[in-house]
Design an enzyme around this catalytic site. Structure first.
Site, PDB file in Angstrom:
ATOM      1  N   ARG A 102       0.627  -1.217   0.126  1.00 28.00           N
ATOM      2  CA  ARG A 102      -0.069   0.054   0.021  1.00 28.00           C
ATOM      3  C   ARG A 102       0.917   1.123   0.055  1.00 28.00           C
ATOM      4  O   ARG A 102       1.681   1.502   0.841  1.00 28.00           O
ATOM      5  CB  ARG A 102      -0.965   0.004   1.296  1.00 28.00           C
ATOM      6  N   HIS A 116      -7.380   0.691  -6.406  1.00 34.06           N
ATOM      7  CA  HIS A 116      -7.589  -0.187  -5.297  1.00 34.06           C
ATOM      8  C   HIS A 116      -8.236  -1.566  -5.743  1.00 34.06           C
ATOM      9  O   HIS A 116      -9.390  -1.657  -5.481  1.00 34.06           O
ATOM     10  CB  HIS A 116      -8.574   0.409  -4.173  1.00 34.06           C
ATOM     11  N   GLN A 130     -10.208  -4.151  -3.469  1.00 38.92           N
ATOM     12  CA  GLN A 130     -11.356  -3.744  -3.016  1.00 38.92           C
ATOM     13  C   GLN A 130     -12.517  -4.095  -4.180  1.00 38.92           C
ATOM     14  O   GLN A 130     -13.451  -4.572  -3.741  1.00 38.92           O
ATOM     15  CB  GLN A 130     -11.166  -2.188  -2.848  1.00 38.92           C
ATOM     16  N   ASP A 134     -17.271   6.669  -1.638  1.00 40.23           N
ATOM     17  CA  ASP A 134     -15.978   6.595  -0.864  1.00 40.23           C
ATOM     18  C   ASP A 134     -15.874   8.277  -0.084  1.00 40.23           C
ATOM     19  O   ASP A 134     -16.643   9.215  -0.434  1.00 40.23           O
ATOM     20  CB  ASP A 134     -14.913   6.207  -1.779  1.00 40.23           C
ATOM     21  N   CYS A 155     -16.395   1.135   0.379  1.00 39.03           N
ATOM     22  CA  CYS A 155     -15.189   0.347   0.916  1.00 39.03           C
ATOM     23  C   CYS A 155     -14.768   0.375   2.321  1.00 39.03           C
ATOM     24  O   CYS A 155     -14.225  -0.245   2.813  1.00 39.03           O
ATOM     25  CB  CYS A 155     -13.883   0.892  -0.123  1.00 39.03           C
ATOM     26  N   ARG A 185     -13.385  -9.197   1.274  1.00 35.27           N
ATOM     27  CA  ARG A 185     -11.932  -8.924   1.117  1.00 35.27           C
ATOM     28  C   ARG A 185     -10.992  -9.985   1.326  1.00 35.27           C
ATOM     29  O   ARG A 185     -10.313 -10.411   0.733  1.00 35.27           O
ATOM     30  CB  ARG A 185     -11.571  -7.752   1.971  1.00 35.27           C
TER      31      ARG A 185
HETATM   32  N1  NVA Z   1     -10.051   6.410  -1.481  1.00 31.63           N
HETATM   33  C1  NVA Z   1      -9.633   6.063  -0.023  1.00 31.63           C
HETATM   34  C2  NVA Z   1      -9.713   4.454   0.197  1.00 31.63           C
HETATM   35  C3  NVA Z   1      -9.576   3.942   1.588  1.00 31.63           C
HETATM   36  C4  NVA Z   1      -9.659   2.588   1.532  1.00 31.63           C
HETATM   37  C5  NVA Z   1      -8.112   6.443   0.113  1.00 31.63           C
HETATM   38  O1  NVA Z   1      -7.676   6.189  -0.688  1.00 31.63           O
HETATM   39  O2  NVA Z   1      -7.949   6.679   1.344  1.00 31.63           O
HETATM   40  N1   CP Z   2     -11.148  -0.453   2.400  1.00 33.93           N
HETATM   41  C1   CP Z   2      -9.799  -0.538   2.811  1.00 33.93           C
HETATM   42  O1   CP Z   2      -9.221  -0.867   2.106  1.00 33.93           O
HETATM   43  O2   CP Z   2      -9.972  -0.331   4.263  1.00 33.93           O
HETATM   44  P1   CP Z   2      -8.427  -0.192   4.973  1.00 33.93           P
HETATM   45  O3   CP Z   2      -8.056   1.316   4.564  1.00 33.93           O
HETATM   46  O4   CP Z   2      -8.945  -0.200   6.414  1.00 33.93           O
HETATM   47  O5   CP Z   2      -7.373  -1.379   4.815  1.00 33.93           O
END
Ligand code: NVA
Ligand code: CP
Length: 307
Positions: free
Chosen positions: A105, A132, A135, A221, A261, A289
């Site tokens: 990540r 992502h 997801q 989101d 998500c 997930r």
């Molecule tokens: N769009 C959000 C998703 C978190 C799971 C982010 O990138 O923070």
């Molecule tokens: N939806 C998702 O990826 O959640 P986290 O940021 O908690 O991993």
């Protein structure tokens, strides 16, 4: 030994391969629910590198790897040499000689691609600024579980055209469904950044109420994604009319599902009544997930396993 494959964005797998992964997900999930041990990845190690925070992604990969008989190791920027400027390519060389699979990540997609370019083992995108895929793997699976094939259906995306939105757009091209996107002015989809093939599987709407009309699934989101916190104040103002509320859900199909998500901000991108209401499948979505990623890890390491 399966051929080296990475999962860096949604279109890295074909529709046929997704069908395989979903069939395996059903089998793995069912076995797990019946407390039947399944350890195809015994003695295998997953490295999980987090440059941003996480609850679901960390938990689902760590628990998932354990449930498949393997082990997961958590690394973050603060405590590893990655935070002190060790080149990504060097880290990839070393980590992929010690581990069998890597999940990352991070910020720019380019970082992930550089890592994958120097890795001897499969690399999985656990979220970047652009995408992502894990997801949407779970989201499409969850839709199919509830409503059958997603082909030809309409998904309404309300809010920011962020990493999760971009991935829905790629999924629409892979699975042949439509996405109605409604963002505030200035936050529209950037097709090149979304990595689209250029097919017309999405339509943009200035009015979110029009975007949800006839939708089989309404999803949204956070207004401010990780890494964009400095824009938070301006975004709260700009997105104020893009909250998924009961009126919006009423404008969608009667049997429309709601997904998010997570983590969610009730009273911002979604009304509590919607996320906690009857059409919401967010908890099933989060649970999936775990199951879909187990099937993905099995596919990347072992290829097309048969029951
Ligand atoms: N769009 C959000 C998703 C978190 C799971 C982010 O990138 O923070
Ligand atoms: N939806 C998702 O990826 O959640 P986290 O940021 O908690 O991993």
């Amino acid at each position: 030994m399966a051929k080296l494959r990475h999962y860096l964005q949604f279109k890295d797998l074909s529709r046929k391969e997704y069908e395989h992964v979903f069939a395996r997900t059903r089998w793995i999930k069912d076995r797990f629910k019946r407390y039947k041990r399944y350890w195809p990845l015994e003695d295998r190690t997953l490295a999980m590198i987090f440059e941003k925070q996480s609850t679901r992604t960390r938990l689902s990969f760590e628990a998932g790897m354990h449930q498949l008989g393997g082990t997961a190791i958590f690394l973050n920027t603060r405590d590893s040499q990655l935070g002190r400027g060790e080149p990504v390519e060097d880290a990839a060389q070393v980590i992929s000689r010690m581990c069998d699979l890597v999940m990352i990540r991070t910020f720019e997609q380019e970082i992930l691609e550089r890592f994958a370019g120097s890795s001897r083992v499969p690399v999985i995108n656990g979220l970047t600024n652009e995408y992502h895929p894990c997801q949407i793997l779970a989201d499409v699976y969850t839709f199919i579980e509830h409503r059958g094939s997603i082909k030809g259906r309409t998904v309404a995306w309300i809010g920011d055209s962020n990493n999760v939105c971009n991935t829905w757009l790629q999924a629409a091209e892979v699975f042949d469904f439509n996405v109605h996107v409604s963002t505030p002015p200035g936050y529209e989809v950037e097709p090149e950044r979304a990595g689209l093939y250029g097919t017309d599987h999405y339509e943009e709407f200035t009015d979110p109420m029009k975007a949800v009309k006839g939708a089989h699934l309404v999803t949204t989101d956070v207004w401010t994604s990780m890494g964009f916190e400095s824009e938070n104040k301006a975004r709260k103002k700009d997105f104020a009319d893009w909250q998924v509320d009961a009126d919006m859900m009423r404008a969608a199909r009667k049997d429309a599902l709601f997904m998010h998500c997570l983590p969610a901000h009730r009273g911002e991108e979604v009304a509590a009544k919607v996320i906690d209401g009857k059409q919401s499948v967010v908890w099933e979505e989060a649970e999936n997930r775990l199951h879909t990623q187990k099937a993905l890890m099995e596919f990347l390491l072992l290829g097309k396993v048969k029951d």
